[in-house]
Design an enzyme around this catalytic site. Structure first.
Site, mmCIF file in Angstrom:
data_model
loop_
_atom_site.group_PDB
_atom_site.id
_atom_site.type_symbol
_atom_site.label_atom_id
_atom_site.label_comp_id
_atom_site.label_asym_id
_atom_site.label_seq_id
_atom_site.Cartn_x
_atom_site.Cartn_y
_atom_site.Cartn_z
ATOM 1 C CG PHE A 206 -1.742 -1.166 1.414
ATOM 2 C CD1 PHE A 206 -2.927 -1.285 0.704
ATOM 3 C CD2 PHE A 206 -1.349 -2.201 2.248
ATOM 4 C CE1 PHE A 206 -3.705 -2.431 0.825
ATOM 5 C CE2 PHE A 206 -2.124 -3.342 2.372
ATOM 6 C CZ PHE A 206 -3.301 -3.458 1.663
ATOM 7 C CG HIS A 207 2.276 3.351 -3.056
ATOM 8 N ND1 HIS A 207 1.938 2.191 -3.688
ATOM 9 C CD2 HIS A 207 2.317 4.295 -4.019
ATOM 10 C CE1 HIS A 207 1.795 2.431 -4.988
ATOM 11 N NE2 HIS A 207 2.012 3.694 -5.209
ATOM 12 N NE ARG A 208 -1.962 5.668 -5.962
ATOM 13 C CZ ARG A 208 -1.187 4.906 -6.762
ATOM 14 N NH1 ARG A 208 -1.432 3.640 -6.944
ATOM 15 N NH2 ARG A 208 -0.159 5.434 -7.374
ATOM 16 C CG HIS A 239 5.762 3.046 -0.920
ATOM 17 N ND1 HIS A 239 5.924 4.374 -0.577
ATOM 18 C CD2 HIS A 239 5.886 3.000 -2.271
ATOM 19 C CE1 HIS A 239 6.147 5.088 -1.673
ATOM 20 N NE2 HIS A 239 6.132 4.275 -2.713
ATOM 21 C CG ASP A 283 -2.529 1.416 -2.242
ATOM 22 O OD1 ASP A 283 -1.404 1.099 -2.683
ATOM 23 O OD2 ASP A 283 -2.674 2.120 -1.214
#
Ligand code: UDP
Length: 363
Positions: A206-208, A239, A283
């Site tokens: 995940f990094h959004r 991330h 994501d």
């Protein structure tokens, strides 16, 4: 001799430009292909490892831009890249994807009347709150060659009134890298190193900003990963943006023992983990495409996707950002309710050949 400069800045860009650089070698008597790395992502794990593993040369230019706000990053890239363009006077620049380097370099080139080729053009999430969406739309509207990865991109560009003579349906360069490096991916030892067995674990990334920047959504996300890990081992390469926020909100020690927490991992090992996973929860944009190509089940924790073919044709499940639904969908998939996908048209490992041939013939 013609001169082309490709501009890369962040992890997914390196993966997209590697096969293009390789494909340009065929034309090395006629086209000089230079690489400019803006330095948006700069450390070993987010940058250098990709140049090494994807067998790319050291960038010809390194701008060392680093972090900062969107305005700071974009402005710094513009100032530095303008100097390079004035000095090198290339015949074309290539910008992949949707990061700040993409729009910053394009704006500079457009005003110096240097043609722009946008690789991965036409994708739309229709969510202007995503910084990437702004970058995509604006880059497309000032580009001269628009290289499209999937059919939805052709429709989007037509609806936006872009002249069809500039639009080329060439396929997906991210899949070119995957195809090129499959023999290496198949030899990766990462499963053995982590004590994992094929098809029995979940891979999460995940990094959004919409998922990881706010404390409330990040803690719900961590809770969801914990709940998934009650039935399967979860591998979670984190991330840097997500790790910074986990530390900031003191959530890093909330991850339970059945989760293998890792730093971001190199391309070959990451793709091996993806290929052999029972399920990927993410994501990321690129990972939706890679799982579709590999036929691996993928849950996308976003309310929209700019890559609709991955869920319409492929193995991507668009679940949204309600984390209870994410956990529910994981349970269903892990109990066998899987999607049988197909690979979208022209995701065949030859997109870079098509792109470089078009450029060669028109320069
Ligand atoms: N990736 C990687 N190591 C990781 C996580 C991702 O090599 O630990 C690769 C992944 O396989 C894909 C690309 O990075 O090729 C996707 O980048 P990211 O998710 O950062 O960007 P997005 O595609 O969302 O723009």
């Amino acid at each position: 001799m013609k001169k082309v400069i490709s501009v890369v800045g962040a992890r997914p860009n390196f993966i997209k430009i590697a096969p293009i650089h390789k494909a340009f070698q065929k034309y090395s008597d006629d086209i000089q292909h230079l690489i400019c790395h803006t330095g948006q992502h700069f450390d070993n794990k987010m940058s250098k490892v990709f140049f090494d593993e994807l067998q790319m040369p050291k960038p010809d230019y390194y701008l060392g831009i680093g972090g900062g706000s969107h305005a700071q990053q974009t402005a710094r890239i513009m100032v530095e890249f303008e100097k390079i363009l004035l000095d090198e006077k290339p015949d074309l620049i290539i910008v992949p994807g949707d990061v700040n380097s993409t729009i910053a370099a394009s704006l500079v080139a457009a005003k110096l009347h240097i043609p722009i080729a946008h690789v991965e053009s036409g994708l739309r999430s229709f969510d202007r709150k995503m910084p990437e969406e702004i970058n995509r739309v604006l880059t497309d509207h000032i580009s001269d060659y628009l290289f499209v990865t999937e059919k939805s991109g052709l429709d989007n560009l037509q609806i936006e009134g872009i002249d069809s003579s500039k639009v080329y349906f060439t396929g997906n360069v991210m899949i070119d890298s995957l195809v090129n490096f499959l023999p290496h991916i198949n030899k990766s030892e990462i499963l053995k190193e982590l004590g994992l067995t094929k098809g029995t674990y979940v891979l999460a990334t995940f990094h959004r900003p919409s998922n990881v920047d706010e404390q409330v959504s990040l803690s719900k996300l961590i809770d969801a990963v914990n709940r998934i890990s009650t039935s399967r081992k979860v591998v979670f390469p984190i991330h840097p943006r997500t790790m910074n926020n986990l530390k900031k909100y003191r959530l890093s020690d909330k991850l339970n023992d059945n989760i293998i927490v890792l730093e971001p991992i190199g391309y070959i090992d990451f793709l091996s983990l993806t290929k052999n996973a029972e399920l990927v929860v993410t994501d990321s944009g690129g990972i939706q495409e890679e799982t579709t190509f590999l036929g691996v089940q993928c849950i996308t924790v976003r309310d929209n996707t700019e890559r609709p073919s991955t869920s319409e044709i492929g193995t991507n499940h668009m679940i949204g950002t309600d984390f209870d639904k994410v956990v529910e969908a994981s349970k269903e998939i892990l109990s066998g309710k899987i999607k049988k996908g197909k690979v979208p048209e022209l995701w065949d490992g030859k997109a870079s050949d098509r792109i470089t041939e078009i450029i060669y013939k028109s320069l």
